[in-house]
Design a protein around this motif. Structure first.
Motif, PDB file in Angstrom:
ATOM      1  N   SER A   1       0.855  -1.190   0.000  1.00 12.32           N
ATOM      2  CA  SER A   1       0.000   0.000   0.000  1.00 12.32           C
ATOM      3  C   SER A   1       0.895   1.247   0.000  1.00 12.32           C
ATOM      4  N   LYS A   2       0.303   2.387  -0.283  1.00 11.86           N
ATOM      5  CA  LYS A   2       1.072   3.647  -0.238  1.00 11.86           C
ATOM      6  C   LYS A   2       1.662   3.853   1.153  1.00 11.86           C
ATOM      7  N   ALA A   3       0.872   3.574   2.199  1.00 16.16           N
ATOM      8  CA  ALA A   3       1.360   3.758   3.576  1.00 16.16           C
ATOM      9  C   ALA A   3       2.551   2.842   3.853  1.00 16.16           C
ATOM     10  N   MET A   4       2.456   1.568   3.424  1.00 16.89           N
ATOM     11  CA  MET A   4       3.552   0.633   3.633  1.00 16.89           C
ATOM     12  C   MET A   4       4.771   1.046   2.800  1.00 16.89           C
ATOM     13  N   GLY A   5       4.527   1.578   1.614  1.00 18.86           N
ATOM     14  CA  GLY A   5       5.611   2.008   0.738  1.00 18.86           C
ATOM     15  C   GLY A   5       6.384   3.195   1.270  1.00 18.86           C
ATOM     16  N   ARG A   6       5.770   3.986   2.119  1.00 22.29           N
ATOM     17  CA  ARG A   6       6.460   5.143   2.704  1.00 22.29           C
ATOM     18  C   ARG A   6       7.476   4.741   3.772  1.00 22.29           C
ATOM     19  N   GLU A   7       7.227   3.623   4.448  1.00 26.64           N
ATOM     20  CA  GLU A   7       8.068   3.218   5.587  1.00 26.64           C
ATOM     21  C   GLU A   7       9.550   3.069   5.259  1.00 26.64           C
ATOM     22  N   PRO A   8       9.931   2.291   4.223  1.00 23.92           N
ATOM     23  CA  PRO A   8      11.368   2.119   4.002  1.00 23.92           C
ATOM     24  C   PRO A   8      12.075   3.393   3.540  1.00 23.92           C
ATOM     25  N   TYR A   9      11.309   4.362   3.056  1.00 24.84           N
ATOM     26  CA  TYR A   9      11.892   5.600   2.551  1.00 24.84           C
ATOM     27  C   TYR A   9      11.660   6.780   3.492  1.00 24.84           C
ATOM     28  N   ALA A  10      11.304   6.516   4.724  1.00 25.38           N
ATOM     29  CA  ALA A  10      10.959   7.576   5.680  1.00 25.38           C
ATOM     30  C   ALA A  10      12.076   8.610   5.845  1.00 25.38           C
ATOM     31  N   ASP A  11      13.319   8.187   5.721  1.00 26.13           N
ATOM     32  CA  ASP A  11      14.445   9.125   5.850  1.00 26.13           C
ATOM     33  C   ASP A  11      14.425  10.195   4.768  1.00 26.13           C
ATOM     34  N   HIS A  12      13.735   9.926   3.672  1.00 24.14           N
ATOM     35  CA  HIS A  12      13.717  10.856   2.547  1.00 24.14           C
ATOM     36  C   HIS A  12      12.449  11.708   2.494  1.00 24.14           C
ATOM     37  N   LYS A  13      11.580  11.551   3.492  1.00 29.44           N
ATOM     38  CA  LYS A  13      10.334  12.323   3.504  1.00 29.44           C
ATOM     39  C   LYS A  13      10.652  13.816   3.445  1.00 29.44           C
ATOM     40  N   GLY A  14       9.927  14.530   2.616  1.00 31.39           N
ATOM     41  CA  GLY A  14      10.138  15.961   2.460  1.00 31.39           C
ATOM     42  C   GLY A  14      11.091  16.307   1.317  1.00 31.39           C
ATOM     43  N   LYS A  15      11.793  15.327   0.781  1.00 34.65           N
ATOM     44  CA  LYS A  15      12.695  15.578  -0.340  1.00 34.65           C
ATOM     45  C   LYS A  15      11.897  15.482  -1.637  1.00 34.65           C
ATOM     46  N   PRO A  16      12.341  16.157  -2.683  1.00 37.55           N
ATOM     47  CA  PRO A  16      11.552  16.208  -3.920  1.00 37.55           C
ATOM     48  C   PRO A  16      11.305  14.853  -4.578  1.00 37.55           C
ATOM     49  N   PHE A  17      12.141  13.872  -4.348  1.00 33.89           N
ATOM     50  CA  PHE A  17      12.001  12.573  -5.004  1.00 33.89           C
ATOM     51  C   PHE A  17      11.234  11.547  -4.170  1.00 33.89           C
ATOM     52  N   PHE A  18      10.782  11.935  -2.969  1.00 33.90           N
ATOM     53  CA  PHE A  18      10.115  10.993  -2.065  1.00 33.90           C
ATOM     54  C   PHE A  18       8.869  10.360  -2.699  1.00 33.90           C
ATOM     55  N   ALA A  19       8.012  11.178  -3.291  1.00 35.28           N
ATOM     56  CA  ALA A  19       6.771  10.653  -3.891  1.00 35.28           C
ATOM     57  C   ALA A  19       7.084   9.655  -5.004  1.00 35.28           C
ATOM     58  N   GLY A  20       8.137   9.890  -5.756  1.00 34.83           N
ATOM     59  CA  GLY A  20       8.528   8.972  -6.816  1.00 34.83           C
ATOM     60  C   GLY A  20       8.984   7.633  -6.276  1.00 34.83           C
ATOM     61  N   LEU A  21       9.716   7.653  -5.153  1.00 37.43           N
ATOM     62  CA  LEU A  21      10.155   6.405  -4.525  1.00 37.43           C
ATOM     63  C   LEU A  21       8.960   5.563  -4.096  1.00 37.43           C
ATOM     64  N   VAL A  22       7.995   6.214  -3.470  1.00 34.30           N
ATOM     65  CA  VAL A  22       6.799   5.507  -2.996  1.00 34.30           C
ATOM     66  C   VAL A  22       6.002   4.979  -4.194  1.00 34.30           C
ATOM     67  N   ALA A  23       5.921   5.759  -5.264  1.00 35.55           N
ATOM     68  CA  ALA A  23       5.165   5.347  -6.445  1.00 35.55           C
ATOM     69  C   ALA A  23       5.785   4.121  -7.106  1.00 35.55           C
ATOM     70  N   VAL A  24       7.087   3.972  -7.051  1.00 29.18           N
ATOM     71  CA  VAL A  24       7.763   2.836  -7.690  1.00 29.18           C
ATOM     72  C   VAL A  24       7.466   1.529  -6.965  1.00 29.18           C
TER      73      VAL A  24
END
Length: 81
Positions: free
Chosen positions: A43-66
């Motif tokens: 899920s989108k919520a689960m996808g955010r977890e491994p990339y939490a260190d990058h939250k707020g950076k311009p590429f964060f949404a792209g990481l979660v989308a992949v």
């Protein structure tokens, strides 16, 4: 020496390209053993977890989308460090 276990995720683009088997085979050729496998729908919520260190950076949404559009094999591999 103790064996270590690590998690390997094959992202949806790797699945779409049919690479999951080859990725696992490469690890096995290096002496790692498959200890467990599970197919996940990320899920989108689960996808955010491994990339939490990058939250707020311009590429964060792209990481979660992949990571979140399709099935993701989660592989537990173990071997000597």
């Amino acid at each position: 020496m103790a064996r270590e276990t690590t998690l390997v995720l094959v992202k949806p683009d790797g699945m779409a390209r049919g690479l999951a088997g080859e990725i696992l085979a490469r690890f096995e050729r290096r002496g790692l053993e498959l200890r467990g496998a599970r197919l996940l729908k990320v899920s989108k919520a689960m996808g955010r977890e491994p990339y939490a260190d990058h939250k707020g950076k311009p590429f964060f949404a792209g990481l979660v989308a992949v990571i979140s559009p399709g099935p993701v094999p989660a592989l537990a591999l173990s071997g000597q460090p």
